[in-house]
Design an enzyme around this catalytic site. Structure first.
Site, PDB file in Angstrom:
ATOM      1  N   THR A   1       0.840  -1.188   0.000  1.00  0.00           N
ATOM      2  CA  THR A   1       0.000   0.000   0.000  1.00  0.00           C
ATOM      3  C   THR A   1       0.875   1.238   0.000  1.00  0.00           C
ATOM      4  O   THR A   1       1.825   1.326   0.781  1.00  0.00           O
ATOM      5  CB  THR A   1      -0.963   0.061   1.214  1.00  0.00           C
ATOM      6  OG1 THR A   1      -1.564   1.354   1.285  1.00  0.00           O
ATOM      7  CG2 THR A   1      -0.248  -0.218   2.504  1.00  0.00           C
ATOM      8  N   VAL A   2       0.567   2.187  -0.886  1.00  0.00           N
ATOM      9  CA  VAL A   2       1.340   3.428  -0.928  1.00  0.00           C
ATOM     10  C   VAL A   2       1.012   4.324   0.255  1.00  0.00           C
ATOM     11  O   VAL A   2       1.759   5.247   0.567  1.00  0.00           O
ATOM     12  CB  VAL A   2       1.090   4.194  -2.251  1.00  0.00           C
ATOM     13  CG1 VAL A   2       1.563   3.379  -3.441  1.00  0.00           C
ATOM     14  CG2 VAL A   2      -0.374   4.587  -2.404  1.00  0.00           C
ATOM     15  N   ASP A   3      -0.106   4.047   0.940  1.00  0.00           N
ATOM     16  CA  ASP A   3      -0.514   4.862   2.085  1.00  0.00           C
ATOM     17  C   ASP A   3       0.277   4.550   3.344  1.00  0.00           C
ATOM     18  O   ASP A   3       0.271   5.342   4.287  1.00  0.00           O
ATOM     19  CB  ASP A   3      -2.002   4.663   2.385  1.00  0.00           C
ATOM     20  CG  ASP A   3      -2.898   5.125   1.254  1.00  0.00           C
ATOM     21  OD1 ASP A   3      -2.409   5.843   0.372  1.00  0.00           O
ATOM     22  OD2 ASP A   3      -4.084   4.756   1.248  1.00  0.00           O
TER      23      ASP A   3
ATOM     24  N   ARG B   1      -6.428   7.994   1.379  1.00  0.00           N
ATOM     25  CA  ARG B   1      -7.839   8.167   1.742  1.00  0.00           C
ATOM     26  C   ARG B   1      -7.992   8.554   3.214  1.00  0.00           C
ATOM     27  O   ARG B   1      -8.662   9.530   3.542  1.00  0.00           O
ATOM     28  CB  ARG B   1      -8.606   6.867   1.464  1.00  0.00           C
ATOM     29  CG  ARG B   1     -10.074   6.932   1.889  1.00  0.00           C
ATOM     30  CD  ARG B   1     -10.777   5.618   1.637  1.00  0.00           C
ATOM     31  NE  ARG B   1     -10.914   5.339   0.232  1.00  0.00           N
ATOM     32  CZ  ARG B   1     -11.930   5.750  -0.543  1.00  0.00           C
ATOM     33  NH1 ARG B   1     -12.906   6.471   0.001  1.00  0.00           N
ATOM     34  NH2 ARG B   1     -11.981   5.444  -1.807  1.00  0.00           N
TER      35      ARG B   1
ATOM     36  N   GLU C   1      -5.738  13.113  -0.882  1.00  0.00           N
ATOM     37  CA  GLU C   1      -7.029  12.997  -1.566  1.00  0.00           C
ATOM     38  C   GLU C   1      -8.175  12.770  -0.589  1.00  0.00           C
ATOM     39  O   GLU C   1      -9.332  13.028  -0.918  1.00  0.00           O
ATOM     40  CB  GLU C   1      -6.986  11.857  -2.582  1.00  0.00           C
ATOM     41  CG  GLU C   1      -6.716  10.486  -1.973  1.00  0.00           C
ATOM     42  CD  GLU C   1      -6.655   9.376  -3.004  1.00  0.00           C
ATOM     43  OE1 GLU C   1      -6.981   9.654  -4.168  1.00  0.00           O
ATOM     44  OE2 GLU C   1      -6.281   8.241  -2.643  1.00  0.00           O
TER      45      GLU C   1
END
Length: 463
Positions: free
Chosen positions: A210-212, A257, A327
């Site tokens: 996951t890039v998060d 997110r 985002e």
């Protein structure tokens, strides 16, 4: 960026030496190779670790059939991880069959897969050079029966979980490697639990993608560092647009997110690179004009009036303002505002509102434009570049250590999510019961507060 440091001692991976012939080595040659590998590994391990570590077994003593799938959104680790798994299994036992499911759980449901042949094994190292996933991704939630039926992945009346389990049994998979986020990996763990009740053993060894960087309890997820670096490089070009018009507002929307880690990491890397660059102040090429002037993430309360006044002063002084925003920042506020106007926002298979319809970057641009007196506004998103790039050196090293551990864990009979535990920093197979998403960014970290102090943006206390 904090680098994951493992205190678990692993043997150094042996460089892959592929034969030009299209057939696998003989069993005798493979046994000798494994004896040499174990000898080297044991020399590198302390005595107490050597007793703990199960010796990698030759092909004849234990035979697995391996399945690999990638799922969820893209990240700069998928291709590297798939290639690494194929290479490592081939080094240990080239006769172990490897099956790749196309497009994640979609391929598992409809039986769309392919066998990794010897030519693929011989050239698997080339996957290190590419982004994306060589076997394809998709967003399929097995619990969402209605969506699976709608997409014709299962027939009406079928349970997607049962269909997936039956496919694994039919294909004879004993070890399943899932490369994805928290949902991808915990879904696979539920499949293993479901099969166990039927007397079928399935090992699940997940890799955190996951890039998060928001998966509990992993300290650093695969591909996140690359995404941050690529986002910084992206903005190095976009920032030049500030010279295209007087009083320019540039908004850089970054993926994330619920977690602002990627936005913050992107800003930090960008600013570090900026500090190393040579400026020509006499002609207006200054660090101040190219700097980040505001960072907005989901974990922070957004004071529009206060920020408007602060950024107005910067705009009046230097003639442009640069904003980095996640985002998902202020998404609850934006969604509530849009739905109050009667807009119906579409959702994905997981029930999440599609963020491209929320459009946090454009929302913040519209609100700031009047407050700071911008003549022109430019909103740019680095998400697709960041998530689809090949893994950088940092991530390749992290992926290699995790892949090596995952394959060894398969021979030891373990299951779990492979990663560095954020509690003790050790590389291990983390219990799936501990795995979940939504880990927030720590706004109390020293590095973050130092950056915010330097750019002059107030941050609420977290203690």
């Amino acid at each position: 960026l904090p680098s994951p440091h493992s205190t678990h001692v692993l043997h150094r991976p042996i460089a892959s030496t592929h034969s030009k012939r299209s057939t696998a080595p003989s069993l005798d040659r493979q046994t000798n190779k494994m004896q040499r590998l174990n000898k080297i590994a044991n020399q590198l391990l302390p005595e107490n670790e050597e007793k703990k570590r199960a010796t990698v077994r030759p092909a004849a003593s234990r035979r697995h059939k391996v399945g690999i799938l990638t799922a969820g959104g893209l990240a700069p680790c998928l291709s590297s991880a798939v290639g690494g798994l194929i290479e490592r299994y081939t080094e240990i036992d080239p006769e172990i069959e490897i099956l790749c499911y196309r497009y994640g759980y979609q391929g598992l449901l409809i039986g769309d897969s392919f066998k990794v042949n010897w030519e693929m094994r011989r050239r698997a190292h080339l996957l290190q050079n590419y982004g994306g996933s060589p076997i394809g991704n998709s967003r399929v939630k097995l619990k969402n029966v209605k969506d699976c039926v709608k997409r014709k992945l299962v027939k009406p009346g079928q349970n997607p979980q049962d269909v997936a389990c039956n496919r694994l049994v039919k294909d004879g998979i004993t070890v399943l490697h899932t490369i994805g986020g928290d949902d991808t990996n915990t879904t696979a763990a539920r499949l293993a639990f479901h099969l166990e009740k039927k007397g079928v053993k399935l090992q699940v060894l997940g890799l955190p993608k996951t890039v998060d960087n928001d998966v509990y309890p992993v300290s650093q997820s695969l591909g996140a560092d690359t995404a941050a670096e690529q986002g910084a490089m992206f903005f190095e070009s976009i920032v030049n647009e500030a010279t295209a018009n007087p009083r320019m507002l540039i908004v850089h929307e970054v993926m994330g997110r619920h977690c602002g880690w990627l936005t913050v990491a992107t800003a930090e890397i960008y600013r570090k690179r900026l500090k190393k660059a040579d400026m020509l102040n006499e002609m207006g090429v200054t660090a101040m004009k190219r700097d980040v002037h505001a960072v907005y993430i989901p974990e922070m309360h957004l004071n529009m009036e206060g920020e408007g006044a602060r950024l107005r002063a910067i705009m009046d002084e230097i003639g442009n303002v640069n904003v980095f925003i996640s985002e998902g920042a202020a998404s609850d506020l934006i969604i509530k505002e849009k739905e109050a106007k009667g807009e119906k926002l579409p959702r994905d298979a997981f029930g999440h509102v599609k963020l491209d319809k929320v459009n946090a970057g454009q929302w913040i641009a519209n609100n700031l434009k009047k407050l700071i007196g911008a003549e022109k506004v430019l909103v740019q998103k680095s998400g697709y570049r960041a998530r689809s790039s090949p893994a950088n050196t940092f991530d390749r090293n992290l992926i290699k250590s995790c892949v090596t551990y995952a394959v060894e864990a398969a021979f030891r009979g373990e299951s779990g999510l492979i990663g560095h535990d954020d509690q003790d920093g050790k590389l291990k197979a983390l219990d799936f019961k501990r795995v979940k998403g939504g880990k927030p960014f720590d706004t109390g970290s020293r590095e973050f507060r130092r950056m915010m102090f330097e750019i002059g943006q107030p941050v609420e206390r977290t203690w």
